[in-house]
Motif scaffolding. Structure first.
Motif, PDB file in Angstrom:
ATOM      1  N   ALA A  53      43.679  42.729  44.734  1.00  0.00           N
ATOM      2  CA  ALA A  53      44.784  43.657  44.958  1.00  0.00           C
ATOM      3  C   ALA A  53      45.664  43.785  43.716  1.00  0.00           C
ATOM      4  O   ALA A  53      46.063  44.896  43.331  1.00  0.00           O
ATOM      5  N   LYS A  54      45.961  42.678  43.069  1.00  0.00           N
ATOM      6  CA  LYS A  54      46.821  42.716  41.880  1.00  0.00           C
ATOM      7  C   LYS A  54      46.140  43.456  40.734  1.00  0.00           C
ATOM      8  O   LYS A  54      46.790  44.182  39.974  1.00  0.00           O
ATOM      9  N   ASN A  55      44.832  43.290  40.600  1.00  0.00           N
ATOM     10  CA  ASN A  55      44.104  44.020  39.562  1.00  0.00           C
ATOM     11  C   ASN A  55      44.080  45.515  39.853  1.00  0.00           C
ATOM     12  O   ASN A  55      44.182  46.339  38.933  1.00  0.00           O
ATOM     13  N   LEU A  56      43.953  45.892  41.125  1.00  0.00           N
ATOM     14  CA  LEU A  56      43.981  47.315  41.483  1.00  0.00           C
ATOM     15  C   LEU A  56      45.358  47.912  41.207  1.00  0.00           C
ATOM     16  O   LEU A  56      45.469  49.020  40.679  1.00  0.00           O
ATOM     17  N   VAL A  57      46.403  47.167  41.526  1.00  0.00           N
ATOM     18  CA  VAL A  57      47.767  47.643  41.269  1.00  0.00           C
ATOM     19  C   VAL A  57      47.988  47.841  39.775  1.00  0.00           C
ATOM     20  O   VAL A  57      48.622  48.800  39.343  1.00  0.00           O
ATOM     21  N   SER A  58      47.432  46.938  38.961  1.00  0.00           N
ATOM     22  CA  SER A  58      47.588  47.069  37.508  1.00  0.00           C
ATOM     23  C   SER A  58      46.902  48.323  36.980  1.00  0.00           C
ATOM     24  O   SER A  58      47.235  48.819  35.902  1.00  0.00           O
ATOM     25  N   SER A 118      30.138  37.998  38.997  1.00  0.00           N
ATOM     26  CA  SER A 118      31.150  38.339  38.000  1.00  0.00           C
ATOM     27  C   SER A 118      32.246  39.187  38.625  1.00  0.00           C
ATOM     28  O   SER A 118      31.966  40.261  39.178  1.00  0.00           O
ATOM     29  N   PHE A 119      33.475  38.699  38.556  1.00  0.00           N
ATOM     30  CA  PHE A 119      34.602  39.477  39.068  1.00  0.00           C
ATOM     31  C   PHE A 119      34.749  40.769  38.269  1.00  0.00           C
ATOM     32  O   PHE A 119      34.953  41.846  38.841  1.00  0.00           O
ATOM     33  N   GLN A 120      34.657  40.690  36.943  1.00  0.00           N
ATOM     34  CA  GLN A 120      34.877  41.862  36.093  1.00  0.00           C
ATOM     35  C   GLN A 120      33.843  42.949  36.341  1.00  0.00           C
ATOM     36  O   GLN A 120      34.168  44.137  36.384  1.00  0.00           O
ATOM     37  N   LYS A 124      24.582  51.401  51.930  1.00  0.00           N
ATOM     38  CA  LYS A 124      25.610  51.718  50.939  1.00  0.00           C
ATOM     39  C   LYS A 124      25.474  50.857  49.684  1.00  0.00           C
ATOM     40  O   LYS A 124      25.110  49.681  49.765  1.00  0.00           O
ATOM     41  N   PHE A 125      25.796  51.459  48.543  1.00  0.00           N
ATOM     42  CA  PHE A 125      25.908  50.703  47.304  1.00  0.00           C
ATOM     43  C   PHE A 125      27.238  49.945  47.359  1.00  0.00           C
ATOM     44  O   PHE A 125      28.243  50.481  47.784  1.00  0.00           O
ATOM     45  N   TYR A 126      27.220  48.693  46.967  1.00  0.00           N
ATOM     46  CA  TYR A 126      28.438  47.889  47.052  1.00  0.00           C
ATOM     47  C   TYR A 126      28.852  47.368  45.680  1.00  0.00           C
ATOM     48  O   TYR A 126      28.046  47.261  44.756  1.00  0.00           O
ATOM     49  N   ALA A 127      30.154  47.082  45.566  1.00  0.00           N
ATOM     50  CA  ALA A 127      30.677  46.434  44.359  1.00  0.00           C
ATOM     51  C   ALA A 127      30.365  44.946  44.487  1.00  0.00           C
ATOM     52  O   ALA A 127      30.846  44.281  45.405  1.00  0.00           O
ATOM     53  N   ASP A 128      29.544  44.440  43.586  1.00  0.00           N
ATOM     54  CA  ASP A 128      29.023  43.075  43.695  1.00  0.00           C
ATOM     55  C   ASP A 128      29.868  42.110  42.867  1.00  0.00           C
ATOM     56  O   ASP A 128      29.845  42.112  41.640  1.00  0.00           O
ATOM     57  N   PHE A 129      30.634  41.273  43.570  1.00  0.00           N
ATOM     58  CA  PHE A 129      31.501  40.293  42.916  1.00  0.00           C
ATOM     59  C   PHE A 129      30.879  38.889  42.929  1.00  0.00           C
ATOM     60  O   PHE A 129      31.529  37.935  42.531  1.00  0.00           O
ATOM     61  N   ARG A 130      29.634  38.759  43.358  1.00  0.00           N
ATOM     62  CA  ARG A 130      29.053  37.423  43.548  1.00  0.00           C
ATOM     63  C   ARG A 130      28.931  36.645  42.249  1.00  0.00           C
ATOM     64  O   ARG A 130      29.196  35.441  42.213  1.00  0.00           O
ATOM     65  N   LEU A 168      34.023  48.963  41.396  1.00  0.00           N
ATOM     66  CA  LEU A 168      34.999  49.396  42.393  1.00  0.00           C
ATOM     67  C   LEU A 168      35.998  50.362  41.779  1.00  0.00           C
ATOM     68  O   LEU A 168      36.359  51.379  42.392  1.00  0.00           O
ATOM     69  N   LYS A 169      36.442  50.063  40.564  1.00  0.00           N
ATOM     70  CA  LYS A 169      37.400  50.938  39.872  1.00  0.00           C
ATOM     71  C   LYS A 169      36.815  52.332  39.666  1.00  0.00           C
ATOM     72  O   LYS A 169      37.506  53.347  39.832  1.00  0.00           O
ATOM     73  N   ASN A 170      35.535  52.395  39.316  1.00  0.00           N
ATOM     74  CA  ASN A 170      34.876  53.692  39.132  1.00  0.00           C
ATOM     75  C   ASN A 170      34.874  54.488  40.434  1.00  0.00           C
ATOM     76  O   ASN A 170      35.089  55.698  40.446  1.00  0.00           O
TER      77      ASN A 170
END
Length: 303
Positions: free
Chosen positions: A19-24, A114-116, A106-112, A122-124
């Protein structure tokens, strides 16, 4: 509109970081712990938030997929996706788990691993929700594409500019409109002051707020008789701070000449851009609010 995050309390540390990264990135996030107040109805508040959000990010983990509450949030969002025929649910895979049946394709954002890497995906996907400088709004007879840019006019005075193209469905022409708000030296100093504190975006929003509320340009209509640009210029003045903002509005017709005059209403453009941006403009965080108050207290340039 806000981005709703559905998650299990077990994954709180990850969700806070997400959440904090999205807010940034200036994404407007709806997170229950940030929004709920003592006495609020949990069911009503969350149901309302899901309905008013552009996207629901569902954090998939062993804990969340077994949570009845997360399942209800997901089902509500999936129903919206079916009704609106667009992507609403964005899966975020935190760890290996049993992915719900309706999310498997669905294609998913994979954080397993690497967070970045997961965050970039997800940002895209959330680019529209995070972007308040580009957009489109529609009416019964036209589509309007618009963009906002800013910089220094003649290398000296700060400006914010809106450019829009109205594409008509039943007419063989388009209209090109531009609104530029140019600051005087005092208002430019104000921009530099906030920019140096990392809050340049806040200054731009205060300038746009003047445009939304300035009565002198409300109900402004310009008659377009030919292909030449038509322009109106007015000035907003703050007597106390001696800040001035020159507002230049111009419109021209492109395409085929129908032999008919066109009456252009700038209220339509101003209201359309304001409404299109409204829920995509990130509100200041608590930390930013404190910083803004402190900057205003210092007040070196009549801020």
């Amino acid at each position: 509109m806000p981005v709703f995050i559905s998650y299990s309390r077990t994954d709180l540390d990850f969700v806070d970081r997400l959440a904090k990264n999205l807010v940034s990135e200036r994404v407007h996030v709806w997170l229950d712990r940030w929004e709920m107040k003592v006495g609020d109805s949990l069911i009503d508040k969350i149901q309302s938030a899901i309905k008013s959000s552009d996207y629901l990010c569902v954090v998939l983990s062993k804990a969340s997929v077994s949570s009845d509450w997360c399942r209800k949030e997901l089902n509500s969002a999936l129903m919206r996706e079916l009704e609106e025929k667009r992507v609403v649910v964005l899966p975020v895979l935190l760890e290996d788990c049993e992915i719900p049946f309706f999310l498997k394709e669905k294609f998913y954002a994979d954080f397993r691993n690497s967070f970045q890497s997961g965050f970039q995906d997800l940002k895209n996907a959330l680019a529209h929700a995070a972007t308040s400088s580009l957009g489109r709004f529609e009416s019964a007879d036209s589509d309007t594409d618009w963009g906002i840019d800013w910089g220094l006019f003649n290398g000296k005075f700060f400006f914010v500019r809106m450019t829009a193209v109205h594409i008509y469905k039943n007419y063989p022409f388009t209209l090109l409109a531009e609104i530029q708000l140019t600051c005087n030296d005092k208002a430019t100093l104000r921009n530099q002051y906030f920019e140096s504190a990392g809050l340049g975006w806040f200054h731009r929003e205060t300038i746009l707020e003047i445009l939304w509320e300035f009565e002198e340009i409300r109900n402004l209509r310009i008659l377009i008789e030919d292909n030449l640009p038509k322009q109106v210029v007015t000035v907003f003045k703050d007597a106390n701070s001696k800040q001035e903002i020159t507002i230049s509005l111009s419109i021209r017709r492109l395409g085929m000449d129908t032999g008919q005059d066109t009456l252009y209403d700038f209220d339509f453009l101003i209201d359309g851009i304001r409404d299109d941006r409204e829920n995509r403009v990130q509100q200041p965080t608590e930390e930013e609010k404190k910083k803004i108050i402190e900057l205003i207290k210092r007040n070196p340039h009549g801020v």
